[in-house]
Design a protein around this motif. Structure first.
Motif, short mmCIF file in Angstrom:
data_model
loop_
_atom_site.label_atom_id
_atom_site.label_comp_id
_atom_site.label_asym_id
_atom_site.label_seq_id
_atom_site.Cartn_x
_atom_site.Cartn_y
_atom_site.Cartn_z
N ASN A 1 0.40 -4.03 -6.16
CA ASN A 1 1.20 -2.97 -5.54
C ASN A 1 0.57 -2.44 -4.26
OD1 ASN A 1 -0.78 -1.94 -7.36
ND2 ASN A 1 0.19 0.07 -7.32
N TRP B 1 5.30 -9.04 -4.15
CA TRP B 1 4.38 -8.37 -3.24
C TRP B 1 3.81 -9.31 -2.17
CZ3 TRP B 1 3.06 -9.53 -8.31
CH2 TRP B 1 2.00 -10.41 -8.49
N ASN C 1 -2.88 5.43 -10.29
CA ASN C 1 -1.58 4.80 -10.50
C ASN C 1 -1.38 4.34 -11.93
OD1 ASN C 1 0.00 4.50 -7.80
ND2 ASN C 1 -2.12 4.09 -7.26
N CYS D 1 6.93 4.68 -10.28
CA CYS D 1 7.15 5.22 -8.93
C CYS D 1 8.39 6.10 -8.86
CB CYS D 1 7.22 4.10 -7.90
SG CYS D 1 5.68 3.18 -7.67
N TRP E 1 -0.78 -5.85 -14.03
CA TRP E 1 -1.29 -5.89 -12.66
C TRP E 1 -1.85 -7.29 -12.35
CZ3 TRP E 1 -6.23 -7.42 -13.27
CH2 TRP E 1 -6.89 -7.05 -14.44
N PRO F 1 5.47 -1.39 -8.85
CA PRO F 1 5.88 -1.68 -7.47
C PRO F 1 5.04 -0.87 -6.49
CG PRO F 1 7.38 -0.11 -8.43
CD PRO F 1 6.41 -0.48 -9.53
N THR F 2 5.20 -1.16 -5.22
CA THR F 2 4.61 -0.31 -4.20
C THR F 2 5.48 0.93 -4.08
OG1 THR F 2 3.79 -2.24 -3.01
CG2 THR F 2 3.90 -0.17 -1.79
N CYS F 3 4.91 2.09 -4.33
CA CYS F 3 5.69 3.33 -4.35
C CYS F 3 6.15 3.73 -2.95
CB CYS F 3 4.86 4.46 -4.93
SG CYS F 3 4.44 4.28 -6.68
#
Length: 342
Positions: A79, A113, A165, A180, A250, A323-325
């Motif tokens: 992420n 990602w 996270n 997120c 992860w 996910p990437t927030c």
């Protein structure tokens, strides 16, 4: 991400971060790099590797972004990879220098990602769950209630790793939210639960492998590979729980820094770790799975059916990649985390 348990650097070269032919600077999570892997790489290539440890994605990002670091390779979690790309801190890989790039397993090649694996090569992947000494606590360990509604037997005996996270998203899953999330009602429930639970925690620290093995802690939010190491050290007393409410999955991957000084050496290392037998060496040390096809036959026998490595069927649906927030979601998460540190 993760999976750090100490902050002791593994040094196989002279100290100091400097550009020199035949040297490589790897910036990686603590207690996460197999010395035997580095020894094999040095023997085969003549390149000496210095490993410098970090303890969180945010710490690594801040260090590199500040400049003057001298590192060549870094190992961000999934992420965080888009953040490194967006900030221009890592460079797109030259596939002509990576003959073994095709060994990346298909399921780990076209990832959200890093589509097509243009920027990274897999290192290891795993989960974040609950490690519990079952001689002390005999209740259900497959729930985040172990640290959010601490059982009496574990009050004052449980640790929570200070990995923002992972912890916030475990609580979000427990509260019925999505990773997120920007849902303020869910986030308030998360904040209230964490703040209320904290007095029942012994600590917020790393070092779970050591502290669970020697009995300092009776339980900890922890990573799966670390917990397998503890289980082996405690003759099965410490078991790993997969929270049914939801838990993070992860993957950490190796990226070439934009300002790397030892680029040729870095490419040799990236190609080296994409060989199945070398990927298996990575896994054999930290006890996490990797993303290289064919590595299974080289893995230690005790990892091939370990419940910490092979997710039990009944818990697979509860695992979620983070996910990437969005900036707004990250702001909410950081605010909760800051309050929890008070």
């Amino acid at each position: 991400m993760k999976r750090l348990l100490t902050a002791t650097a593994l040094l196989l070269a002279t100290t100091g971060l400097a550009s020199a032919e035949g040297e490589l600077q790897l910036y990686n999570w603590g207690n996460y790099t197999n010395p035997d892997l580095l020894a094999k790489f040095e023997k085969e290539t003549g390149i000496k590797v210095t490993v410098t440890d970090y303890d969180s994605n945010d710490a690594a990002l801040a260090k590199v972004e500040a400049g003057g670091h001298g590192f060549d390779l870094v190992v961000p979690s999934a992420n965080y990879v888009p953040i490194w790309v967006e900030k221009g801190l890592i460079q797109e890989l030259d596939m002509s220098k990576l003959a073994n790039h095709g060994n990346i397993a298909p399921e780990w090649m076209d990832v959200a990602w890093d589509p097509g694996r243009k920027f990274t090569v897999p290192w290891q992947w795993g989960t974040t769950g609950i490690a519990v000494n079952t001689k002390i606590y005999g209740g259900d360990i497959n729930t985040s209630n172990v640290f959010l509604n601490v059982p009496d037997e574990l009050k004052g005996k449980i640790n929570v790793v200070p990995e923002m996270n992972d912890i916030i998203n475990l609580a979000i899953f427990w509260a019925g939210g999505e990773p997120c999330t920007e849902d303020k009602e869910v986030l308030k429930k998360v904040r209230d639960a964490l703040v209320a639970a904290k007095p029942d925690w012994l600590s917020m620290d790393y070092g779970a492998t050591e502290h669970l093995s020697n009995g300092d802690w009776a339980a900890s939010v922890n990573w799966n590979g670390s917990t397998m190491r503890v289980r082996l050290a405690t003759n099965g007393d410490v078991q790993y729980g997969y929270p049914v409410e939801g838990y993070p999955i992860w993957m950490d991957s190796v990226a070439l820094l934009k300002d790397a000084q030892n680029v040729d050496e870095a490419y040799k290392f990236l190609d080296f770790i994409a060989l199945p037998e070398n990927a298996a060496l990575i896994s054999a040390f930290a006890r996490y799975a990797n993303g290289i096809a064919g590595s299974e036959e080289f893995m230690p026998d005790d990892m091939k059916d370990a419940p910490e490595v092979v997710i039990p069927e009944q818990f697979k649906a509860s695992g979620h990649f983070l996910p990437t927030c969005s900036p707004q979601a990250q702001e909410y998460i950081t605010a909760i985390w800051t309050e929890l540190q008070k």
